[in-house]
Enzyme design. Structure first.
Site, short mmCIF file in Angstrom:
data_model
loop_
_atom_site.label_atom_id
_atom_site.label_comp_id
_atom_site.label_asym_id
_atom_site.label_seq_id
_atom_site.Cartn_x
_atom_site.Cartn_y
_atom_site.Cartn_z
CB THR A 43 41.63 -24.72 8.10
OG1 THR A 43 40.97 -24.87 9.35
CG2 THR A 43 42.09 -23.30 7.95
CE1 TYR A 57 40.01 -20.95 11.14
CE2 TYR A 57 38.82 -22.57 9.81
CZ TYR A 57 39.85 -22.25 10.68
OH TYR A 57 40.71 -23.23 11.10
CB THR A 123 45.23 -28.96 11.02
OG1 THR A 123 44.31 -28.16 11.80
CG2 THR A 123 45.66 -28.22 9.77
CG ASP A 124 41.04 -29.91 14.51
OD1 ASP A 124 39.88 -29.55 14.75
OD2 ASP A 124 42.02 -29.13 14.52
CE LYS A 196 45.87 -28.15 15.07
NZ LYS A 196 44.49 -27.93 14.53
CD GLU A 317 55.38 -46.78 35.89
OE1 GLU A 317 56.44 -46.16 35.75
OE2 GLU A 317 54.87 -47.03 37.00
#
Ligand code: DAS
Length: 360
Positions: A43, A57, A123-124, A196, A317
């Site tokens: 972006t 966008y 950013t992903d 993120k 666990e």
């Protein structure tokens, strides 16, 4: 005084001031750090149809030189130059780009005339690239990964100030030796811990429970903590001769899950499987036999968690000692996958791999 004398004196004055301004400019440039910007897309290089387009966008449109031209203030922060390593939206990031990026960062930081590197990125998957580089960069010089949540064409685009701060940070001696950093929204996160956590807001990058290392304010970094785990030049991972990374996949945990995805990943040749388990890496009763079979086929199994914060500990666990599983400590599933991929370039010994999850 004759006109010719006036003209001669004026020429001398102009010449001296020109020489002074050149000398001053050279002197200033000599004092500024040298920072290289490696662009990969995202972006921060995105453009939208209108100034109010903040979703829908196109990412990865502006080239690195256009991005640098768009922030003339960068010249006050450092002597910058750019290279285009990739031009992709980071949801499409690949192991090949990671290897190319790590090799180029290491080549640049080995040069005396490079003081720091900035990587512009979608950013992903910033959190994954930042951790991959945290484990593979072989220098203590600053490496800063930066992105933006709004395209460059939007009102109050965050890319220009994020890029300016990232260049300041990469040129700062205070940022050296702190591992790969992620800097957006005036906040400085460690590449190992950052994630993120919001799909669309500008304050989306957090290090859950572990917190920011510091802030960018008034054109400089303010650090309050530094990473404890080994990173960059102190890791055992060397990608300089690697052309590919071992296949490691993630299986997401949820109520009433089945073994189809796990079996498909194993059948496709995965060398490691990370479970993004519920809770602290819990494994559903109906899944334990499937993971056990995968382990018996030589696949390394790492128990991580979908929760996003906290420790996944051994023999909590699941009896990891009996099943010969590895636990991810505080690494979320996408980061555990990266460490497991790099671990598998060194060993398939689960005790050694577990020790790596306690070290990095
Ligand atoms: N698709 C997103 C990416 O490239 C855009 C962004 O937020 O950078 O990661």
């Amino acid at each position: 005084m004759k006109t010719s004398q006036h003209f001669a004196r004026l020429t001398t004055v102009l010449l001296c001031s020109a020489l002074f301004s050149v000398a001053h400019a050279e002197d200033t440039a000599a004092k500024l750090p040298n920072v290289v910007i490696l662009a990969t897309g995202g972006t921060i290089a995105g453009t939208g149809a209108t100034s109010t387009t903040t979703i829908g966008y196109s990412a990865a449109k502006l080239g690195v030189d256009k991005m640098i031209e768009g922030v003339p203030e960068l010249k006050k922060a450092a002597n910058v130059r750019g290279e285009q390593v990739a031009q992709i939206a980071s949801e499409s990031m690949t192991n090949e780009v990671w290897l190319k990026l790590a090799k180029r960062v290491n080549e640049l930081l080995a040069q005396k005339d490079v003081d720091g590197v900035v990587i512009t990125h979608g950013t992903d998957t910033i959190e994954e690239t930042a951790y991959f580089l945290d484990l593979t960069v072989k220098s203590k010089k600053p490496v800063v990964v930066v992105g933006a949540m709004r395209p460059s064409t939007a009102i109050s685009a965050d890319g220009p100030i994020n890029l300016y701060n990232a260049v300041l940070l990469a040129g700062s001696k205070d940022a050296a030796g702190k591992g790969v950093l992620v800097a957006l929204n005036d906040q400085i996160n460690a590449g190992r811990d950052v994630s993120k956590v919001n799909t669309s807001t500008t304050d989306t990058f957090k290090s859950p429970d572990l917190g920011f290392l510091g802030f960018m304010q008034d054109n400089k970094p303010h650090f309050y903590r530094q990473p404890v785990r080994k990173h960059t030049a102190d890791t055992e991972f060397d990608v300089s001769k690697l052309e590919a990374l071992p296949q490691v996949d993630i299986v997401y945990g949820y109520a009433n899950m089945n073994r189809v995805a796990l079996d498909a990943n194993v059948a496709a040749g995965a060398k490691g499987i990370v479970q993004a388990g519920v809770g602290d890496g819990s494994m559903a009763a109906q899944m334990l036999p499937a993971f056990r079979e995968a382990r018996q086929k030589g696949v390394i199994v790492v128990r991580s968690s979908r929760v996003g914060a906290g420790i996944v500990a051994r023999n909590g666990e699941v009896n990891d000692d009996k099943e010969d599983f590895v636990v991810s400590d505080t690494l979320n599933a996408q980061k555990a996958r990266i460490l497991l991929m790099l671990s598998l370039t060194k060993t398939s010994d689960t005790k050694k791999i577990q020790q790596m999850f306690y070290t990095y």
